[in-house]
Design a protein around this motif. Structure first.
Motif, mmCIF file in Angstrom:
data_model
loop_
_atom_site.group_PDB
_atom_site.id
_atom_site.type_symbol
_atom_site.label_atom_id
_atom_site.label_comp_id
_atom_site.label_asym_id
_atom_site.label_seq_id
_atom_site.Cartn_x
_atom_site.Cartn_y
_atom_site.Cartn_z
ATOM 1 N N LEU A 177 8.825 5.547 0.283
ATOM 2 C CA LEU A 177 7.837 5.069 -0.684
ATOM 3 C C LEU A 177 8.511 4.444 -1.901
ATOM 4 O O LEU A 177 8.037 3.437 -2.425
ATOM 5 C CB LEU A 177 6.916 6.221 -1.112
ATOM 6 C CG LEU A 177 6.115 6.871 0.021
ATOM 7 C CD1 LEU A 177 5.128 7.863 -0.529
ATOM 8 C CD2 LEU A 177 5.391 5.836 0.852
ATOM 9 N N VAL A 182 9.535 1.069 -0.863
ATOM 10 C CA VAL A 182 8.387 0.173 -0.751
ATOM 11 C C VAL A 182 8.090 -0.446 -2.113
ATOM 12 O O VAL A 182 7.886 -1.655 -2.240
ATOM 13 C CB VAL A 182 7.148 0.942 -0.223
ATOM 14 C CG1 VAL A 182 5.873 0.181 -0.519
ATOM 15 C CG2 VAL A 182 7.272 1.184 1.268
ATOM 16 N N VAL A 183 8.129 0.394 -3.152
ATOM 17 C CA VAL A 183 7.868 -0.113 -4.502
ATOM 18 C C VAL A 183 8.999 -1.037 -4.940
ATOM 19 O O VAL A 183 8.757 -2.134 -5.445
ATOM 20 C CB VAL A 183 7.717 1.059 -5.495
ATOM 21 C CG1 VAL A 183 7.566 0.539 -6.904
ATOM 22 C CG2 VAL A 183 6.522 1.912 -5.117
ATOM 23 N N SER A 237 0.750 7.776 6.895
ATOM 24 C CA SER A 237 -0.453 7.798 6.051
ATOM 25 C C SER A 237 -0.098 7.535 4.596
ATOM 26 O O SER A 237 -0.791 6.783 3.901
ATOM 27 C CB SER A 237 -1.146 9.151 6.114
ATOM 28 O OG SER A 237 -1.458 9.485 7.411
ATOM 29 N N ALA A 238 0.989 8.159 4.124
ATOM 30 C CA ALA A 238 1.382 7.980 2.729
ATOM 31 C C ALA A 238 1.736 6.521 2.463
ATOM 32 O O ALA A 238 1.356 5.952 1.440
ATOM 33 C CB ALA A 238 2.559 8.881 2.392
ATOM 34 N N ARG A 265 0.603 3.994 4.103
ATOM 35 C CA ARG A 265 -0.631 3.205 4.169
ATOM 36 C C ARG A 265 -1.409 3.294 2.858
ATOM 37 O O ARG A 265 -2.025 2.333 2.413
ATOM 38 C CB ARG A 265 -1.496 3.686 5.333
ATOM 39 C CG ARG A 265 -2.491 2.649 5.815
ATOM 40 C CD ARG A 265 -3.579 3.278 6.647
ATOM 41 N NE ARG A 265 -4.378 4.219 5.877
ATOM 42 C CZ ARG A 265 -5.419 3.866 5.131
ATOM 43 N NH1 ARG A 265 -5.783 2.608 5.042
ATOM 44 N NH2 ARG A 265 -6.090 4.777 4.437
ATOM 45 N N LEU A 266 -1.388 4.480 2.248
ATOM 46 C CA LEU A 266 -2.083 4.651 0.973
ATOM 47 C C LEU A 266 -1.516 3.723 -0.089
ATOM 48 O O LEU A 266 -2.199 3.361 -1.036
ATOM 49 C CB LEU A 266 -1.951 6.098 0.495
ATOM 50 C CG LEU A 266 -2.940 7.084 1.110
ATOM 51 C CD1 LEU A 266 -2.658 8.479 0.615
ATOM 52 C CD2 LEU A 266 -4.363 6.693 0.756
ATOM 53 N N MET A 267 -0.255 3.354 0.083
ATOM 54 C CA MET A 267 0.340 2.427 -0.884
ATOM 55 C C MET A 267 0.226 0.994 -0.409
ATOM 56 O O MET A 267 0.810 0.091 -1.000
ATOM 57 C CB MET A 267 1.794 2.799 -1.114
ATOM 58 C CG MET A 267 1.913 4.111 -1.836
ATOM 59 S SD MET A 267 3.596 4.489 -2.227
ATOM 60 C CE MET A 267 4.056 3.017 -3.093
ATOM 61 N N GLY A 268 -0.499 0.800 0.671
ATOM 62 C CA GLY A 268 -0.736 -0.561 1.133
ATOM 63 C C GLY A 268 0.340 -1.108 2.041
ATOM 64 O O GLY A 268 0.492 -2.316 2.166
ATOM 65 N N ASN A 280 9.045 -4.225 -2.822
ATOM 66 C CA ASN A 280 7.770 -4.923 -2.700
ATOM 67 C C ASN A 280 7.428 -5.179 -1.227
ATOM 68 O O ASN A 280 7.037 -6.278 -0.853
ATOM 69 C CB ASN A 280 7.870 -6.247 -3.461
ATOM 70 C CG ASN A 280 6.548 -6.647 -4.041
ATOM 71 O OD1 ASN A 280 5.548 -5.961 -3.814
ATOM 72 N ND2 ASN A 280 6.533 -7.733 -4.782
ATOM 73 N N ALA A 281 7.595 -4.161 -0.409
ATOM 74 C CA ALA A 281 7.456 -4.342 1.033
ATOM 75 C C ALA A 281 6.010 -4.184 1.482
ATOM 76 O O ALA A 281 5.241 -3.458 0.864
ATOM 77 C CB ALA A 281 8.317 -3.319 1.753
ATOM 78 N N ASP A 282 5.645 -4.897 2.548
ATOM 79 C CA ASP A 282 4.300 -4.689 3.080
ATOM 80 C C ASP A 282 4.334 -4.177 4.513
ATOM 81 O O ASP A 282 3.306 -3.963 5.123
ATOM 82 C CB ASP A 282 3.436 -5.951 2.954
ATOM 83 C CG ASP A 282 4.033 -7.118 3.701
ATOM 84 O OD1 ASP A 282 5.122 -6.953 4.261
ATOM 85 O OD2 ASP A 282 3.396 -8.181 3.710
#
Lengths: 284, 127
Positions: free
Chosen positions: A189, A192-193, A223-224, A226-229, A196-198
């Motif tokens: 996570l 991801v931040v 799931s976690a 996904r919650l961050m997009g 800037n990953a999708d």
């Protein structure tokens, strides 16, 4: 009251030291090669000095709790752990002093049975306590090393890398337990931040077994994210693992799965409407 | 009492939660947002929670409820900017919000809603 033991050590310090070293070497046998005579002498000298000062200041009852003495014992134990001595070899360091002191006491109080037994009792109790302390410190240093190694292993085994702009890969190696899942999730996570990953590809080629618990941990991570997009793909599923998942009736709830990392990467590129084309040999 | 501002941008509504959410605030947001969707004929709702440190089970459920209500009112909801720690907590609580769309940041969220900052929304074209 000045301790008789203290004055005894003071009077015969150098003879005691020699006898003690002799006893140590005999007790250690071949293990004595691991440490030089000089090192052994310095350590023994320090301990004997500290013991004498402690006895002079506090008497034999309180001596085993004196921080100055314990500090010397700490240092010796740490040194022995680093040199690869076993626990009993480390304890021998203290216990062999008992033999040396016993000989000395016998010479000194041989005629006075009452004084001899009292002093012997004091020495035994004091040195037993010191020996136990050495043992404990040894154990503690070992535990510290193990904990540090575990931490390093965790850091080593959960890298997150960027395969393409916005596509992350997370190769998992080793068994997933809840503690590791937490770290894997955190790393993913955070990445991801930061990147800037999708899309994230979780590759489980290095995970030896997938049972219901591991699958649950994987799904939590998905799931976690996904919650961050961020969408997740699980790749690197070996045939046996696919069989286990189905036998166990694990539901992967709409998570995209691929057999290999390259398959997942191709899917990820397709997902972003990209493709890799073969250069037809025209010089650029 | 604090109020959470709701901004209109084209056919989308923008909600940025900048204060610590408590239960009353969440209920107030639910009420005002649903009435604004109807009033402004909004097609998309973007909720930015990047300033939220803590999302408890009530707030999590309320967010899911808001998304479900917006859907009934024909507006698509995107939740953006969730922090890693919040995501992990929600998953541990068993709230993976399956009915709600998510995006990493406001930029991506707006793209998902086809809601351009120029005010010309293309959301209608895609429906």
């Amino acid at each position: 009251m000045p301790s008789k033991l203290a004055s005894l050590i003071e009077q015969h310090e150098s003879e005691l030291l020699d006898e003690w070293l002799e006893h140590q070497k005999r007790a250690l046998g071949s293990a004595a090669q691991r440490i030089s005579d000089g090192q052994m002498r310095t350590a023994s000298q320090r301990l004997l000095g500290a013991l004498r000062m402690t006895l002079q200041a506090h008497g034999p009852e309180a001596a085993a709790k004196d921080p100055a003495l314990l500090q010397v014992l700490d240092a010796v134990s740490h040194e022995r752990v680093a040199q690869g001595f076993s626990p009993s070899e480390t304890a021998v360091f203290v216990f062999s002093l008992k033999e040396a002191l016993y000989d000395r006491l016998q010479k000194e109080f041989g005629n006075d049975a009452a004084a001899f037994s009292k002093e012997t009792w004091d020495v035994t109790r004091l040195l037993d306590n010191m020996g136990l302390y050495t043992f404990e410190t040894y154990q503690k240093s070992r535990d510290d090393i193990i904990r540090r190694q575990q931490q390093e292993l965790l850091e080593l085994s959960t890298p997150v890398m960027e395969l393409w702009d916005g596509i992350l890969a997370l190769p998992l190696i080793g068994t997933l337990d809840s503690g590791r899942t937490q770290i894997v999730m955190q790393n993913l996570l955070d990445a991801v931040v930061a990147k800037n990953a999708d899309l994230a590809i979780i590759d489980i080629t290095g995970v030896p077994t997938v049972d219901t618990l591991v699958a649950q941990h994987l799904l939590k991570t998905v799931s976690a994210a996904r919650l961050m997009g961020t969408d997740c793909i699980i790749s690197g599923i070996r045939p046996q693992i696919a069989q286990t998942i189905i036998h166990l009736g694990v539901e992967l709830q709409g998570v995209v799965t691929k057999a290999s990392l390259s398959g997942a990467f191709a899917y990820a590129l397709e997902h972003r409407k990209m493709s890799i084309v073969k250069n037809s040999g025209i010089a650029t | 009492m604090d109020r959470i501002p709701i901004l209109k941008m084209g056919e989308c509504l923008l909600v940025s939660i900048q204060v610590d959410m408590d239960d009353d605030l969440a209920l107030a947001l639910r009420d005002s947002l649903t009435s604004r969707i109807v009033q402004d004929k909004a097609r998309g709702v973007l909720i930015d929670i990047s300033s939220l440190d803590i999302v408890d089970s009530f707030i999590g459920r309320m967010l899911a409820n808001i998304a479900a209500m917006a859907k009934i009112l024909d507006a698509q909801t995107v939740l953006v900017g969730m922090r890693p720690s919040v995501a992990m907590t929600l998953v541990e609580l068993g709230l993976s919000l399956p009915g709600i769309q998510t995006a990493l940041n406001v930029d991506r969220g707006l793209k998902l809603l086809h809601c351009s900052p120029q005010g010309e929304s293309s959301a209608a074209k895609h429906h």
